[in-house]
Design a protein around this motif. Structure first.
Motif, PDB file in Angstrom:
ATOM      1  N   VAL A   1       0.840  -1.194   0.000  1.00  0.00           N
ATOM      2  CA  VAL A   1       0.000   0.000   0.000  1.00  0.00           C
ATOM      3  C   VAL A   1       0.877   1.246   0.000  1.00  0.00           C
ATOM      4  CG1 VAL A   1      -1.838   1.249   1.194  1.00  0.00           C
ATOM      5  CG2 VAL A   1      -1.771  -1.254   1.283  1.00  0.00           C
ATOM      6  N   ILE A   2       0.661   2.096  -0.977  1.00  0.00           N
ATOM      7  CA  ILE A   2       1.364   3.379  -1.023  1.00  0.00           C
ATOM      8  C   ILE A   2       0.592   4.310  -0.106  1.00  0.00           C
ATOM      9  CG2 ILE A   2       2.052   5.293  -2.513  1.00  0.00           C
ATOM     10  CD1 ILE A   2       1.878   3.014  -4.784  1.00  0.00           C
ATOM     11  N   LYS A   3       1.257   4.843   0.896  1.00  0.00           N
ATOM     12  CA  LYS A   3       0.588   5.694   1.889  1.00  0.00           C
ATOM     13  C   LYS A   3       1.392   6.956   2.102  1.00  0.00           C
ATOM     14  CE  LYS A   3       2.729   2.818   5.325  1.00  0.00           C
ATOM     15  NZ  LYS A   3       2.609   1.521   5.864  1.00  0.00           N
ATOM     16  N   ILE A   4       0.798   7.867   2.875  1.00  0.00           N
ATOM     17  CA  ILE A   4       1.469   9.137   3.144  1.00  0.00           C
ATOM     18  C   ILE A   4       1.258   9.511   4.604  1.00  0.00           C
ATOM     19  CG2 ILE A   4      -0.479  10.613   2.477  1.00  0.00           C
ATOM     20  CD1 ILE A   4       1.796  12.356   1.025  1.00  0.00           C
TER      21      ILE A   4
ATOM     22  N   GLU B   1       2.653   9.922  -9.653  1.00  0.00           N
ATOM     23  CA  GLU B   1       3.726   8.957  -9.912  1.00  0.00           C
ATOM     24  C   GLU B   1       3.214   7.519  -9.989  1.00  0.00           C
ATOM     25  OE1 GLU B   1       7.509   7.234  -7.367  1.00  0.00           O
ATOM     26  OE2 GLU B   1       6.913   9.327  -7.065  1.00  0.00           O
ATOM     27  N   HIS B   2       2.257   7.188  -9.133  1.00  0.00           N
ATOM     28  CA  HIS B   2       1.760   5.804  -9.075  1.00  0.00           C
ATOM     29  C   HIS B   2       0.438   5.610  -9.815  1.00  0.00           C
ATOM     30  CE1 HIS B   2       4.954   4.545  -6.398  1.00  0.00           C
ATOM     31  NE2 HIS B   2       4.788   5.689  -5.753  1.00  0.00           N
ATOM     32  N   THR B   3      -0.042   6.668 -10.454  1.00  0.00           N
ATOM     33  CA  THR B   3      -1.305   6.637 -11.195  1.00  0.00           C
ATOM     34  C   THR B   3      -2.422   6.037 -10.342  1.00  0.00           C
ATOM     35  OG1 THR B   3       0.090   6.172 -13.115  1.00  0.00           O
ATOM     36  CG2 THR B   3      -2.267   6.227 -13.487  1.00  0.00           C
ATOM     37  N   ILE B   4      -2.604   6.608  -9.164  1.00  0.00           N
ATOM     38  CA  ILE B   4      -3.657   6.177  -8.250  1.00  0.00           C
ATOM     39  C   ILE B   4      -4.527   7.372  -7.904  1.00  0.00           C
ATOM     40  CG2 ILE B   4      -2.430   4.175  -7.312  1.00  0.00           C
ATOM     41  CD1 ILE B   4      -1.505   5.908  -4.976  1.00  0.00           C
ATOM     42  N   SER B   5      -5.705   7.097  -7.350  1.00  0.00           N
ATOM     43  CA  SER B   5      -6.633   8.199  -7.088  1.00  0.00           C
ATOM     44  C   SER B   5      -6.772   8.533  -5.608  1.00  0.00           C
ATOM     45  CB  SER B   5      -8.008   7.867  -7.665  1.00  0.00           C
ATOM     46  OG  SER B   5      -8.528   6.712  -7.024  1.00  0.00           O
ATOM     47  N   GLY B   6      -6.166   7.754  -4.736  1.00  0.00           N
ATOM     48  CA  GLY B   6      -6.283   8.045  -3.311  1.00  0.00           C
ATOM     49  C   GLY B   6      -5.156   7.416  -2.517  1.00  0.00           C
ATOM     50  N   LEU B   7      -4.865   8.038  -1.378  1.00  0.00           N
ATOM     51  CA  LEU B   7      -3.791   7.567  -0.502  1.00  0.00           C
ATOM     52  C   LEU B   7      -4.284   7.450   0.932  1.00  0.00           C
ATOM     53  CD1 LEU B   7      -0.959  10.036  -1.564  1.00  0.00           C
ATOM     54  CD2 LEU B   7      -0.865   7.562  -1.848  1.00  0.00           C
ATOM     55  N   PRO B   8      -3.963   6.341   1.601  1.00  0.00           N
ATOM     56  CA  PRO B   8      -4.238   6.297   3.028  1.00  0.00           C
ATOM     57  C   PRO B   8      -3.267   7.228   3.751  1.00  0.00           C
ATOM     58  CG  PRO B   8      -3.095   4.302   2.347  1.00  0.00           C
ATOM     59  CD  PRO B   8      -3.361   5.111   1.106  1.00  0.00           C
ATOM     60  N   VAL B   9      -3.773   7.881   4.784  1.00  0.00           N
ATOM     61  CA  VAL B   9      -2.955   8.805   5.569  1.00  0.00           C
ATOM     62  C   VAL B   9      -2.707   8.154   6.922  1.00  0.00           C
ATOM     63  CG1 VAL B   9      -2.806  11.114   6.562  1.00  0.00           C
ATOM     64  CG2 VAL B   9      -4.021  10.771   4.394  1.00  0.00           C
ATOM     65  N   THR B  10      -1.444   8.122   7.318  1.00  0.00           N
ATOM     66  CA  THR B  10      -1.086   7.478   8.583  1.00  0.00           C
ATOM     67  C   THR B  10      -0.465   8.482   9.549  1.00  0.00           C
ATOM     68  OG1 THR B  10       1.043   6.800   7.633  1.00  0.00           O
ATOM     69  CG2 THR B  10      -0.760   5.195   7.532  1.00  0.00           C
ATOM     70  N   ASP B  11      -0.548   8.154  10.841  1.00  0.00           N
ATOM     71  CA  ASP B  11       0.079   9.005  11.854  1.00  0.00           C
ATOM     72  C   ASP B  11       1.512   8.530  12.093  1.00  0.00           C
ATOM     73  OD1 ASP B  11      -0.083   6.730  13.489  1.00  0.00           O
ATOM     74  OD2 ASP B  11      -1.669   7.544  14.760  1.00  0.00           O
ATOM     75  N   ALA B  12       2.173   9.140  13.059  1.00  0.00           N
ATOM     76  CA  ALA B  12       3.579   8.826  13.340  1.00  0.00           C
ATOM     77  C   ALA B  12       3.786   7.365  13.727  1.00  0.00           C
ATOM     78  CB  ALA B  12       4.107   9.743  14.433  1.00  0.00           C
TER      79      ALA B  12
ATOM     80  N   ILE C   1      -5.356   7.057   9.731  1.00  0.00           N
ATOM     81  CA  ILE C   1      -6.162   8.120  10.339  1.00  0.00           C
ATOM     82  C   ILE C   1      -7.017   8.867   9.319  1.00  0.00           C
ATOM     83  CG2 ILE C   1      -4.621   8.469  12.308  1.00  0.00           C
ATOM     84  CD1 ILE C   1      -3.550  10.978  10.791  1.00  0.00           C
ATOM     85  N   GLY C   2      -6.819   8.580   8.031  1.00  0.00           N
ATOM     86  CA  GLY C   2      -7.598   9.275   7.030  1.00  0.00           C
ATOM     87  C   GLY C   2      -7.260   8.812   5.633  1.00  0.00           C
ATOM     88  N   VAL C   3      -7.827   9.516   4.675  1.00  0.00           N
ATOM     89  CA  VAL C   3      -7.564   9.244   3.259  1.00  0.00           C
ATOM     90  C   VAL C   3      -7.587  10.572   2.524  1.00  0.00           C
ATOM     91  CG1 VAL C   3      -9.988   8.780   2.728  1.00  0.00           C
ATOM     92  CG2 VAL C   3      -8.233   7.873   1.234  1.00  0.00           C
ATOM     93  N   ILE C   4      -6.679  10.723   1.574  1.00  0.00           N
ATOM     94  CA  ILE C   4      -6.686  11.904   0.712  1.00  0.00           C
ATOM     95  C   ILE C   4      -6.779  11.426  -0.728  1.00  0.00           C
ATOM     96  CG2 ILE C   4      -4.161  12.108   0.630  1.00  0.00           C
ATOM     97  CD1 ILE C   4      -5.046  15.295   0.680  1.00  0.00           C
ATOM     98  N   THR C   5      -7.667  12.052  -1.488  1.00  0.00           N
ATOM     99  CA  THR C   5      -7.900  11.624  -2.859  1.00  0.00           C
ATOM    100  C   THR C   5      -7.622  12.755  -3.840  1.00  0.00           C
ATOM    101  OG1 THR C   5     -10.221  12.311  -2.913  1.00  0.00           O
ATOM    102  CG2 THR C   5      -9.744  10.092  -2.032  1.00  0.00           C
ATOM    103  N   GLY C   6      -7.494  12.376  -5.084  1.00  0.00           N
ATOM    104  CA  GLY C   6      -7.371  13.375  -6.130  1.00  0.00           C
ATOM    105  C   GLY C   6      -8.570  14.298  -6.138  1.00  0.00           C
ATOM    106  N   GLY C   7      -9.747  13.763  -5.829  1.00  0.00           N
ATOM    107  CA  GLY C   7     -10.964  14.577  -5.758  1.00  0.00           C
ATOM    108  C   GLY C   7     -10.884  15.634  -4.676  1.00  0.00           C
TER     109      GLY C   7
END
Length: 151
Positions: free
Chosen positions: A11-14, A29-40, A45-51
């Motif tokens: 999983v590509i995450k940020i 870069e990965h031609t994806i529409s959304g990324l899971p967001v993680t804490d330290a 903890i969330g998701v960020i999308t191209g939308g």
């Protein structure tokens, strides 16, 4: 079939403290529409999308004015836009992410996942095991599976 048999485990995450600009670069870069967001600690903890990014850019690119004739859209000055876009791209991801990502367990049946995606009008679910992100399933994953196994 269950989630763990269909999910993508790499999983590509940020990180929540990364910038919107970094998120946009990963999406591109990965031609994806959304990324899971993680804490330290690496917890989802969330998701960020191209939308999400597109909506924020559109809001910055246009101002809505109400006149006697109703709302009209006026594109703002290019210099103002450059300043606003730089500010936007430097914001931390956690300022723009959705805070309630949809999750399933590794043993969740694919039919339940498809139903969840349809009912909630979502494009991805994250697979968690003991609160740890172990995979992702997208609408495309479900469609590809259906095409291979139906008919």
């Amino acid at each position: 079939m269950v989630a763990k048999e269909l999910m993508t485990s790499h999983v590509i995450k940020i990180d929540a403290n990364a910038t919107i600009g970094q998120a946009v670069e990963l999406l591109r870069e990965h031609t994806i529409s959304g990324l899971p967001v993680t804490d330290a600690q690496g917890r989802l903890i969330g998701v960020i999308t191209g939308g999400d990014v597109l909506r924020a850019i559109q809001q910055k690119a246009q101002k809505i004015y109400h006149s006697l004739f109703g709302p009209t859209q006026v594109v703002i000055d290019e210099n103002v836009w450059k300043e606003d876009s730089n500010r936007l791209l430097n914001l931390p991801v956690e300022k723009m992410m959705s805070r309630s990502p949809f999750t399933v367990q590794p043993q969740t049946p694919v039919g339940e996942i498809a139903d969840l995606m349809i009912r909630q009008n979502i494009r991805r679910v994250f697979v968690l095991e003991h609160d740890k992100l172990v995979g992702i399933i997208t609408r495309n994953d479900i469609v590809r599976w259906l095409v291979r196994h139906v008919g």
